[in-house]
Write a protein that holds these residues in place. Structure first.
Motif, mmCIF file in Angstrom:
data_model
loop_
_atom_site.group_PDB
_atom_site.id
_atom_site.type_symbol
_atom_site.label_atom_id
_atom_site.label_comp_id
_atom_site.label_asym_id
_atom_site.label_seq_id
_atom_site.Cartn_x
_atom_site.Cartn_y
_atom_site.Cartn_z
ATOM 1 N N ASN A 1 0.857 -1.191 0.000
ATOM 2 C CA ASN A 1 0.000 0.000 0.000
ATOM 3 C C ASN A 1 0.888 1.235 0.000
ATOM 4 N N VAL B 1 -0.240 -2.202 -4.863
ATOM 5 C CA VAL B 1 0.554 -2.999 -5.796
ATOM 6 C C VAL B 1 0.624 -4.434 -5.281
ATOM 7 N N GLU B 2 0.316 -5.380 -6.147
ATOM 8 C CA GLU B 2 0.445 -6.788 -5.794
ATOM 9 C C GLU B 2 1.564 -7.395 -6.617
ATOM 10 N N LEU B 3 2.584 -7.854 -5.917
ATOM 11 C CA LEU B 3 3.821 -8.306 -6.547
ATOM 12 C C LEU B 3 3.959 -9.807 -6.300
ATOM 13 N N THR B 4 4.027 -10.586 -7.373
ATOM 14 C CA THR B 4 4.220 -12.031 -7.234
ATOM 15 C C THR B 4 5.642 -12.353 -7.678
ATOM 16 N N PHE B 5 6.404 -13.015 -6.824
ATOM 17 C CA PHE B 5 7.815 -13.241 -7.141
ATOM 18 C C PHE B 5 8.381 -14.427 -6.361
ATOM 19 N N SER B 6 9.585 -14.847 -6.745
ATOM 20 C CA SER B 6 10.244 -15.915 -5.986
ATOM 21 C C SER B 6 11.460 -15.342 -5.274
ATOM 22 N N LYS C 1 13.807 -7.679 -1.359
ATOM 23 C CA LYS C 1 13.346 -7.365 -2.721
ATOM 24 C C LYS C 1 12.219 -6.338 -2.721
ATOM 25 N N ILE D 1 13.512 -2.868 -1.848
ATOM 26 C CA ILE D 1 14.208 -2.239 -2.984
ATOM 27 C C ILE D 1 13.190 -1.742 -4.009
ATOM 28 N N ALA D 2 12.208 -2.593 -4.341
ATOM 29 C CA ALA D 2 11.199 -2.214 -5.332
ATOM 30 C C ALA D 2 10.442 -0.964 -4.884
ATOM 31 N N LYS E 1 13.063 2.215 -4.704
ATOM 32 C CA LYS E 1 13.673 2.697 -5.940
ATOM 33 C C LYS E 1 12.688 2.915 -7.076
ATOM 34 N N LEU E 2 11.524 2.269 -7.007
ATOM 35 C CA LEU E 2 10.639 2.348 -8.172
ATOM 36 C C LEU E 2 9.194 2.703 -7.842
ATOM 37 N N LEU E 3 8.625 2.052 -6.840
ATOM 38 C CA LEU E 3 7.174 2.174 -6.665
ATOM 39 C C LEU E 3 6.750 3.433 -5.911
#
Lengths: 83, 83
Positions: B8, B44-49, B59, B62-63, B66-68
């Motif tokens: 959020n 934002v919903e982030l799906t990752f490994s 991760k 950082i996201a 630096k970006l979101l």
């Protein structure tokens, strides 16, 4: 009673999410790898008064259906807390 | 492990939120009264490994940084779930 509604409005799964795709493609530029999917939606925090929880839910439903969410492209969900 | 981060990103409290103010002013037009405040941000919903939970949190941080999220104008919070 005073309530706070925490509303999440997300693009429907079957639709493309161009903003999410752009973020997905850019994550590797900041060295964040192995991301499968990014979906980007809206988060709305609504502070309001209502007589009881039933009326409070009713208000949030009306606000989502008529103003906040686009029913064709978006799904919404929310949680309600008293403050 | 596969993770889903639910992020959020909200405008900071001390800043004006013009989009929220506009929604606040328009809620009475759809007969939703007694609303004190509306704040609108991003979800934002982030799906990752990631190897483990620590790496997963790293991760997402950082996201977000630096970006979101824009650290000057926005605060972020997130929860992490395994999928």
């Amino acid at each position: 009673m005073d309530y706070k509604a925490l509303i999440n409005i997300m693009p429907k799964k079957e639709l493309l999410d161009p903003q999410g795709k752009t973020v997905l493609n850019n994550l590797k530029n900041i060295d964040v790898y192995a991301v499968d999917d990014v979906r980007i939606g809206k988060r709305v925090e609504l502070t309001f008064s209502a007589e009881n929880e039933e009326k409070a839910n009713e208000k949030v439903e009306i606000a989502c259906k008529k103003l906040l969410a686009n029913g064709i492209m978006e799904n919404y969900s929310y949680s309600l807390e008293t403050i």
